[in-house]
Design a protein around this motif. Structure first.
Motif, PDB file in Angstrom:
ATOM      1  N   SER A  40      18.068  64.674  33.696  1.00  0.00           N
ATOM      2  CA  SER A  40      19.526  64.644  33.656  1.00  0.00           C
ATOM      3  C   SER A  40      20.085  63.295  34.092  1.00  0.00           C
ATOM      4  O   SER A  40      21.081  62.818  33.539  1.00  0.00           O
ATOM      5  N   LEU A  80      19.762  60.786  31.262  1.00  0.00           N
ATOM      6  CA  LEU A  80      20.702  61.104  30.186  1.00  0.00           C
ATOM      7  C   LEU A  80      22.118  60.675  30.542  1.00  0.00           C
ATOM      8  O   LEU A  80      22.808  60.039  29.733  1.00  0.00           O
ATOM      9  N   VAL A  81      22.576  60.997  31.748  1.00  0.00           N
ATOM     10  CA  VAL A  81      23.941  60.654  32.158  1.00  0.00           C
ATOM     11  C   VAL A  81      24.128  59.140  32.223  1.00  0.00           C
ATOM     12  O   VAL A  81      25.133  58.605  31.743  1.00  0.00           O
ATOM     13  N   GLY A  96      12.525  66.804  38.271  1.00  0.00           N
ATOM     14  CA  GLY A  96      12.445  67.220  36.877  1.00  0.00           C
ATOM     15  C   GLY A  96      11.223  68.074  36.610  1.00  0.00           C
ATOM     16  O   GLY A  96      10.190  67.950  37.263  1.00  0.00           O
ATOM     17  N   ARG A 142      12.064  60.924  33.699  1.00  0.00           N
ATOM     18  CA  ARG A 142      12.282  62.097  34.559  1.00  0.00           C
ATOM     19  C   ARG A 142      12.156  61.657  36.007  1.00  0.00           C
ATOM     20  O   ARG A 142      11.547  60.630  36.315  1.00  0.00           O
TER      21      ARG A 142
END
Length: 304
Positions: A122, A125-126, A114, A110
């Protein structure tokens, strides 16, 4: 020229844990470390007039974040070749671009923006879902990250015989002088009885035997190439992501593959990699595997 280990920092605790992990990784493999911080401060603050000597607050903050991170890395690894830079991009875009010329990209689970209860940020993840290079998302609390289990965990799926995740995991285990826990998870099809009369040895035995044969065939050449890896293969019936996340509590690193198909736009992780990134108890390495766009959906899963 050796490709660097790239780590993204933003001053948050998870990013500093990722920085420490990346510095250790660079030392372990004899690679340079590149520390980057992405900032779009100019977009929000504008350019300072030429007659003033003051620097914008955003610029000062960005430069301080990357300078403090670089100094932290130098104290942790004094002999490490370290470079640091502020990039005028969004975080995910900057790390994806850096990943085109990197041995691996390392990020925290994070960032500063976050929420504390999010399982995965995010940006992480991306980057994990789109990067062309391996991505390590540093998960786990400080105590877990400082523990040393002497074990690398590798999930091998049905179509992973030639996946780059396998040599990546072997290199990691060899560099750490660690045991390599290689898991091939199999499942008995629900539409067949457990002891199908047409399958030699019973239905479950057939699928378990086939999984073991596929695993041995995939590991044999790598075991010869990386004698220090000490692979320990096993086949387990169950749900892949559950098996791997449970075993991750006793591992220093979990390695999974993620198949990327040419021409496909969007996040490509596969269920196992996606859930491992959210729930594993240790850092997770996602190793991409380029595949033709025509691959079947079952083959596009890319992990155990």
């Amino acid at each position: 020229m050796w490709l660097p280990v790239v780590v993204g920092v933003d001053g948050s605790d998870p990013s500093l844990e990722a920085l420490d992990w990346a510095a250790d990784e660079a030392v372990r493999h004899g690679l340079p470390l590149r520390v980057v911080h992405a900032s779009l401060w100019e977009r929000y603050e504008g350019v300072v007039p030429a007659w003033t000597v003051e620097r914008p607050t955003g610029q000062v903050l960005a430069e301080n974040i990357v300078a403090v991170a670089a100094e932290r890395a130098r104290r942790r690894a004094p002999d490490l070749d370290i470079s640091a830079e502020v990039l005028a991009e969004d975080a995910a875009g900057a790390l994806l671009r850096e990943g085109t010329e990197a041995a691996a990209v390392v990020v925290g689970s994070r960032g500063r923006s976050g929420f504390a209860d999010l399982l995965l940020g995010s940006v992480a993840l991306v980057v994990a879902a789109r990067s062309r290079s391996p991505v390590v998302v540093v998960r786990g609390d400080r105590h877990a990250l400082e523990s040393r289990h002497g074990r690398v965990l590798l999930g091998v799926g049905e179509h992973d015989e030639h996946s780059p995740a396998l040599p990546f995991a072997f290199r990691e285990a060899a560099a750490r002088e660690a045991e390599l826990d290689v898991v091939r998870v199999w499942r008995h099809p629900g539409h067949e009885p457990a002891a199908h009369p047409l399958l030699a040895g019973g239905g479950a035995g057939h699928y378990e035997g086939r999984a073991a044969e596929e695993l041995d065939r995939a590991l044999e050449p790598l075991a010869r190439a990386y004698p220090g890896a000490r692979p320990r293969p096993s086949t387990v019936e169950g749900v892949p992501h559950r098996v791997l996340t449970e075993r991750s509590a006793a591992a220093d690193l979990l390695v999974v593959g993620a198949r990327r198909r040419e021409g496909v736009v969007g996040l490509e992780l596969g269920r196992v990699a996606h859930r491992s990134l959210h729930h594993a108890s240790c850092p997770v390495a996602v190793v991409p595997h380029r595949a033709p766009a025509a691959d079947a959906e079952t083959g596009a899963e890319g992990d155990a």
